[in-house]
Design a protein around this motif. Sequence first.
Motif, PDB file in Angstrom:
ATOM      1  N   THR A  49      -1.958  -6.846  -0.408  1.00  0.00           N
ATOM      2  CA  THR A  49      -0.986  -5.871   0.062  1.00  0.00           C
ATOM      3  C   THR A  49       0.360  -6.249  -0.514  1.00  0.00           C
ATOM      4  OG1 THR A  49      -2.202  -5.605   2.112  1.00  0.00           O
ATOM      5  CG2 THR A  49       0.065  -4.814   2.083  1.00  0.00           C
ATOM      6  N   MET A  50       0.986  -5.320  -1.233  1.00  0.00           N
ATOM      7  CA  MET A  50       2.277  -5.611  -1.832  1.00  0.00           C
ATOM      8  C   MET A  50       3.393  -4.864  -1.126  1.00  0.00           C
ATOM      9  SD  MET A  50       3.243  -5.356  -5.795  1.00  0.00           S
ATOM     10  CE  MET A  50       4.850  -4.840  -6.276  1.00  0.00           C
ATOM     11  N   ASP A  51       3.094  -3.697  -0.610  1.00  0.00           N
ATOM     12  CA  ASP A  51       4.132  -2.872  -0.017  1.00  0.00           C
ATOM     13  C   ASP A  51       4.132  -3.046   1.496  1.00  0.00           C
ATOM     14  OD1 ASP A  51       6.233  -1.215  -0.449  1.00  0.00           O
ATOM     15  OD2 ASP A  51       5.062   0.588  -0.750  1.00  0.00           O
ATOM     16  N   THR A  52       5.297  -2.936   2.083  1.00  0.00           N
ATOM     17  CA  THR A  52       5.462  -3.141   3.520  1.00  0.00           C
ATOM     18  C   THR A  52       5.186  -1.843   4.278  1.00  0.00           C
ATOM     19  OG1 THR A  52       7.185  -4.743   3.004  1.00  0.00           O
ATOM     20  CG2 THR A  52       7.083  -3.948   5.274  1.00  0.00           C
ATOM     21  N   THR A  55       7.546   1.657   4.746  1.00  0.00           N
ATOM     22  CA  THR A  55       8.487   2.005   3.682  1.00  0.00           C
ATOM     23  C   THR A  55       8.030   3.292   2.998  1.00  0.00           C
ATOM     24  OG1 THR A  55       7.320   0.718   2.004  1.00  0.00           O
ATOM     25  CG2 THR A  55       9.052  -0.429   3.253  1.00  0.00           C
ATOM     26  N   THR A  57       7.442   3.905  -0.191  1.00  0.00           N
ATOM     27  CA  THR A  57       6.352   3.724  -1.151  1.00  0.00           C
ATOM     28  C   THR A  57       5.036   3.466  -0.427  1.00  0.00           C
ATOM     29  OG1 THR A  57       7.017   1.414  -1.425  1.00  0.00           O
ATOM     30  CG2 THR A  57       7.801   2.990  -3.081  1.00  0.00           C
ATOM     31  N   TRP A  58       5.084   2.780   0.690  1.00  0.00           N
ATOM     32  CA  TRP A  58       3.876   2.578   1.489  1.00  0.00           C
ATOM     33  C   TRP A  58       3.349   3.928   1.957  1.00  0.00           C
ATOM     34  CZ3 TRP A  58       2.630   3.684   6.595  1.00  0.00           C
ATOM     35  CH2 TRP A  58       1.444   3.098   7.073  1.00  0.00           C
ATOM     36  N   GLN A  61       1.533   5.669  -0.865  1.00  0.00           N
ATOM     37  CA  GLN A  61       0.201   5.106  -1.059  1.00  0.00           C
ATOM     38  C   GLN A  61      -0.725   5.501   0.093  1.00  0.00           C
ATOM     39  OE1 GLN A  61      -1.052   2.474  -3.658  1.00  0.00           O
ATOM     40  NE2 GLN A  61       0.214   4.102  -4.540  1.00  0.00           N
ATOM     41  N   THR A  68       2.087   4.654  -7.744  1.00  0.00           N
ATOM     42  CA  THR A  68       3.419   4.868  -7.189  1.00  0.00           C
ATOM     43  C   THR A  68       4.396   3.972  -7.934  1.00  0.00           C
ATOM     44  OG1 THR A  68       2.517   5.345  -5.000  1.00  0.00           O
ATOM     45  CG2 THR A  68       4.836   4.725  -5.094  1.00  0.00           C
ATOM     46  N   ILE A  70       8.591   2.822  -8.231  1.00  0.00           N
ATOM     47  CA  ILE A  70       9.886   2.835  -7.575  1.00  0.00           C
ATOM     48  C   ILE A  70      10.869   2.070  -8.447  1.00  0.00           C
ATOM     49  CG2 ILE A  70       9.318   0.810  -6.167  1.00  0.00           C
ATOM     50  CD1 ILE A  70      11.166   2.027  -3.976  1.00  0.00           C
ATOM     51  N   ALA A  77       9.104  -1.361  -9.615  1.00  0.00           N
ATOM     52  CA  ALA A  77       7.742  -1.804  -9.316  1.00  0.00           C
ATOM     53  C   ALA A  77       6.794  -0.632  -9.485  1.00  0.00           C
ATOM     54  CB  ALA A  77       7.655  -2.350  -7.897  1.00  0.00           C
ATOM     55  N   ILE A  79       2.797   0.413  -8.252  1.00  0.00           N
ATOM     56  CA  ILE A  79       1.630   0.099  -7.441  1.00  0.00           C
ATOM     57  C   ILE A  79       0.537   1.077  -7.857  1.00  0.00           C
ATOM     58  CG2 ILE A  79       0.707  -0.098  -5.101  1.00  0.00           C
ATOM     59  CD1 ILE A  79       3.697  -0.295  -4.166  1.00  0.00           C
TER      60      ILE A  79
END
Length: 171
Positions: A49-52, A55, A57-58, A61, A68, A70, A77, A79
């Motif tokens: 898991t990279m995104d919080t 957020t 971008t989360w 996804q 995605t 950003i 970044a 994803i």
Amino acid sequence: MNNPNSPLILQIVGYKNSGKTTMLAALTKRLKQAGYTVGTAKHDAHDFTMDTPGTDTWKHQEAGADITAISSASRSAIISKRPEPLSDLLAHMRHVDIVLVEGFKQERYPKLILLRSPEDFPLLELTNAIMTAAWPNADAEPHLLPAARFEINDIEGIYSHLLKLLQPIQK
């Protein structure tokens, strides 16, 4: 200072808990102190898991986006919901002097092999092993090892050897 040529790529490979991430972080810090631009890439054998959560971008996804991107004034970044070959990841890093790659054992780039125990010696059969860093209990016969051999904590020795590979990129 950006590298007008392709970056030097060094793979740091070893089995689980051999110190790959620690080595990559230590070499990154040392290279940055010397003024080099550094890219890093990691192969993860597990899902990550990279995104919080929560957020934007989360949310993208979570809504089902396959990829995605950003970007802000200071960083970017991407994803993607599919594995990317190392060559595709490296394509985003043409502007750096060196890329330190954690894992991707089967790729053909120069490798620093981390040896924690004699059970790790099969790693020496990987393509393009140029140096090793060994834990105290990983004594291999010298004829099995590349000429550049270091103790696992000899960051300065490994860094100095790496500088020889980076000679065309003077800082």
